[in-house]
Design a protein around this motif. Structure first.
Motif, PDB file in Angstrom:
ATOM      1  N   ASN A  93      38.999  40.176  39.030  1.00 28.49           N
ATOM      2  CA  ASN A  93      39.594  40.297  37.697  1.00 28.49           C
ATOM      3  C   ASN A  93      40.738  39.312  37.515  1.00 28.49           C
ATOM      4  O   ASN A  93      40.880  38.687  36.463  1.00 28.49           O
ATOM      5  N   ALA A  94      41.570  39.176  38.571  1.00 30.95           N
ATOM      6  CA  ALA A  94      42.719  38.265  38.487  1.00 30.95           C
ATOM      7  C   ALA A  94      42.233  36.821  38.322  1.00 30.95           C
ATOM      8  O   ALA A  94      42.773  36.049  37.521  1.00 30.95           O
TER       9      ALA A  94
ATOM     10  N   ALA B  62      40.827  36.304  34.831  1.00 34.86           N
ATOM     11  CA  ALA B  62      41.919  36.218  33.848  1.00 34.86           C
ATOM     12  C   ALA B  62      42.553  34.823  33.884  1.00 34.86           C
ATOM     13  O   ALA B  62      42.886  34.243  32.833  1.00 34.86           O
ATOM     14  N   ASN B  63      42.711  34.281  35.085  1.00 36.89           N
ATOM     15  CA  ASN B  63      43.254  32.913  35.220  1.00 36.89           C
ATOM     16  C   ASN B  63      42.363  31.904  34.514  1.00 36.89           C
ATOM     17  O   ASN B  63      42.838  31.027  33.794  1.00 36.89           O
TER      18      ASN B  63
ATOM     19  N   GLU C 254      40.162  32.477  32.121  1.00 36.03           N
ATOM     20  CA  GLU C 254      40.186  32.705  30.667  1.00 36.03           C
ATOM     21  C   GLU C 254      41.385  32.011  30.030  1.00 36.03           C
ATOM     22  O   GLU C 254      41.291  31.442  28.944  1.00 36.03           O
ATOM     23  N   ALA C 255      42.502  32.040  30.738  1.00 38.21           N
ATOM     24  CA  ALA C 255      43.729  31.452  30.190  1.00 38.21           C
ATOM     25  C   ALA C 255      43.636  29.931  30.089  1.00 38.21           C
ATOM     26  O   ALA C 255      44.308  29.313  29.261  1.00 38.21           O
TER      27      ALA C 255
ATOM     28  N   ARG D 281      31.462  36.988  30.110  1.00 35.77           N
ATOM     29  CA  ARG D 281      32.886  37.218  29.808  1.00 35.77           C
ATOM     30  C   ARG D 281      33.636  35.912  29.569  1.00 35.77           C
ATOM     31  O   ARG D 281      34.462  35.813  28.668  1.00 35.77           O
TER      32      ARG D 281
END
Lengths: 314, 388
Positions: free
Chosen positions: A174-175, A178-179, A181-182, A202
């Motif tokens: 997940n981490a 998220a990285n 995605e940013a 995703r």
């Protein structure tokens, strides 16, 4: 100029002895776009990105990154790419900080610029507190995050991630996601290979489906679903006149099939999300009371199955 | 610049590897110390000789003084012949000399006088002891003979004639007996630490280089080198950086033994610039070996496990365990198929024969050829592996 693709590749080909590993693959990735190469193990994903990054000699095809040709200016192309390999390619006996300094220097960073970027990147991947520890003492997930950090240090125009979550625990995955995605928000083009359908759905703005060395389809998720004719499934749980409900629903434009199944009605429709308000309105006049609605949209797994005749994890 | 950074990183990683530091720093120093102390520096030692005086008189005193002054002997006085014999049997002294009562009178009277040379039959006295004692006794016999002849012919007293003969003898170049083990400077060998230090330098630079291939194998296995290739860095720079990393470790190993040998064990390395060029050249050979091994082996354990036995075996063939001068000719020829033998030849020439850099030019050229061949082979192999 800003809308020009960061990565443009065409007709990439690579043969290993008798086996044609990549056969005519080509695609583009725009600034800020995340492009996923989705395919099972051995499909040719790593071979493709190895050719794009200049790690593998091509048998054919062209690669341009940030306007520079890989054939004519490989140094400029490599400077524009941040490559994150599938395995953790770091020195385990150096600290996280020392590893980032090492890789920063390999990308030509130095002095204050290097120090600032190392500090900022450690912050992004959440490893500032552990920066002084040896990488060998990191958890697998932390090593993966540092592995990505080493590819982001020099602020590349194109970040190439080769299955970065392989073998990672859910929390670290997940981490990492998220990285990634940013990154799109920062205008970095991302080329992401995976055989996890969920990750592609995703993260990726567009997906290229690769199988046996060939790019069999590409587009947004919706485009891919539409291309193969896959339809949504809507499951209505209801009480009362279920046959009446099915008959009313079948008359709604866009609903292709309606049938009573157990304690409810199952529908097959195109663009089910858009149809839902009209369906529920129609159900009010059917003599049945809808107690719950479930929309099952076709996923990339279904698309892959439709296109190749096999599952992603085969 | 990137290559230097890679070498610096390799040294930093080495500094954190306690096991590697033990093998690179502590082990060679301990081995040099143990072997050097065990075998000693025979050529420069004064051998212990006991002297028992039974009342030999003034000429006996002169003979004793001659023995004490001999640079080859460490003369020790004993109260009586029995104590001297006991010391010889126990090995406290290598041999003994008994100066009999009436020695002085017998010589003055022209009668024969006997000096007893005491040795243990089970442990014969070393040749240098026999030679040194014989030389001192022979010199006094010649002086006495000359003095007696002068006293008879010139009518002066024996003491006056003897004093004159001794003065003449001191003023003239003496006939010197130089005992050498093999037969001259061409075959001279360094002894003690002067042999064990260069031998272990050659041995450990090679072993460390073989074992150091593990770093390159790990970098390949982890994908670090592949990742480097994805950076704006040329393949040549990456290979040079890896070679420089191996060279830094090999040179560090060589310089540790060089400096410790010089400062702690008093090793005379001969012409310092020539010795340093030799260490550099041999470190290059080690670099080539490490790069080649690192390019062909599949895992780091193979390098660390085959490094020491292969290094020791080649060290044996190359004269790191014993001088090649004492082995049969075929073994000498086989030994010179490997760089160790050429490096040892050069060190022996520098240390024992006083050679300068021109004197070891052949050995340096051969070692440089080894280094170039090994590095070329390793580079070809690595390029092939990395090219895909």
């Amino acid at each position: 100029m800003d809308n020009d693709p960061v990565l443009w590749c065409k007709d990439l080909r690579k043969r290993f002895k008798e086996r044609l590993a990549v056969d005519g693959v080509g695609f583009e990735v725009a600034p800020g776009e995340t492009y996923g190469l989705l395919g099972p193990n051995g499909a040719g994903k790593t071979t493709t990105i190895s050719m794009i990054c200049g790690l593998l000699r091509r048998d054919g095809g062209e690669v341009t990154v940030a306007g520079a040709s890989l054939d004519r200016d490989p140094g400029q192309v490599k400077a524009a790419i941040g490559y994150v390999p599938q395995d953790v390619a770091l020195y385990p006996d150096l600290s996280g900080l020392e590893n980032l300094r090492f890789w920063g220097r390999m990308y030509g960073l130095a002095g204050r610029d290097l120090a600032e970027r190392v500090e900022a990147t450690l912050e992004v991947v959440g490893l500032t507190e552990r920066a002084g520890d040896r990488v060998a003492d990191y958890s697998g997930g932390m090593q993966r995050r540092l592995n990505i950090a080493a590819g982001m240090l020099h602020r590349p125009r194109l970040l190439v991630l080769d299955e970065p979550t392989a073998g990672v625990d859910p929390q670290s995955r997940n981490a990492i996601l998220a990285n990634v995605e940013a990154l799109g928000g920062e205008g970095i083009a991302v080329l992401y290979t995976t055989h996890y359908m969920e990750e592609a759905e995703r993260l990726c703005d567009r997906v290229g489906i690769i199988d046996q060395g060939r790019l069999v389809a590409e587009g947004t998720r919706r485009e891919l679903v539409a291309r193969v004719g896959e339809r949504d499934r809507i499951e209505l749980a209801a009480t009362g006149d279920l046959a009446g409900l099915a008959a009313v629903a079948a008359r709604v434009d866009g609903v292709d099939e309606a049938s009573v199944v157990g304690g409810g009605v199952h529908l097959v429709a195109r663009d089910g999300r858009r149809l839902l308000p009209r369906l529920l309105e129609a159900a009010e006049h059917s003599g049945a009371e809808v107690t719950s609605v479930e929309l099952v949209e076709p996923d990339l797994e279904a698309v892959f199955l439709h296109l190749t005749g096999k599952a992603l994890r085969d | 610049m990137k290559a230097l950074m890679m070498a610096g990183s390799a040294l930093r990683r080495l500094a954190r590897d306690r096991l590697a530091l033990f093998f690179i720093v502590l082990l060679p120093v301990v081995i040099i110390a143990v072997i050097g102390i065990t075998f000693g520096d025979a050529a420069s030692e004064r051998l212990p000789v006991g002297i028992a005086d039974e009342g030999a008189g003034p000429l006996g005193d002169q003979l004793r003084a001659g023995l004490v002054a001999s640079p080859a002997l460490d003369a020790r006085a004993y109260d009586d012949p029995d104590a001297l014999r006991k010391a010889v049997r126990r090995g406290v002294v290598s041999a003994g000399v008994v100066l009999p009562a009436g020695y002085d009178q017998a010589l003055r009277a022209g009668r024969p006088a006997e000096v007893t040379f005491v040795v243990d039959q089970t442990r014969p006295a070393p040749a240098p002891v026999r030679t040194a004692v014989s030389a001192v006794v022979a010199r006094q016999a010649a002086e006495v003979k000359a003095a007696r002849f002068a006293a008879e012919r010139a009518g002066v007293s024996f003491d006056t004639a003897l004093a004159r003969a001794r003065a003449l003898a001191d003023g003239q170049e003496q006939v010197r007996v130089e005992a050498t083990t093999i037969g001259g400077r061409e075959d001279a060998l360094p002894t003690g630490f002067n042999y064990t230090a260069p031998a272990n330098l050659v041995l450990f630079v090679f072993i460390t280089s073989l074992a150091g291939a593990a770093g390159l194998i790990e970098a390949r296995r982890l994908g670090v080198i592949r990742r480097m290739l994805a950076t704006p860095t040329t393949t040549a720079t990456i290979l040079f950086g890896e070679a420089l990393s191996r060279f830094a470790v090999a040179l560090l190993q060589g310089m540790i033994i060089f400096v410790v040998g010089w400062l702690v064990f008093g090793v005379d390395w001969g012409d310092p610039p020539a010795a340093l060029v030799l260490v550099l050249t041999f470190a290059l050979v080690g670099t080539g070996v490490g790069m080649l091994l690192g390019s062909v082996l599949g895992n780091a354990e193979q390098a660390t496990s085959i490094g020491p036995p292969v290094g020791i075996a080649l060290g044996m063939l190359g004269g790191c365990m014993w001088p090649l001068a004492i082995v049969p000719e075929p073994m000498r020829v086989i030994g010179h198929l490997f760089p160790q033998a050429w490096a040892m030849d050069a060190f022996i020439a520098l240390i024992a024969k006083g050679a300068t850099i021109t004197g070891i030019a052949l050995q340096l050229a051969v070692l440089a050829a080894f280094a170039v061949a090994l590095l070329a082979l390793a580079t070809w192999r690595l390029r092939k592996t990395l090219a895909g």
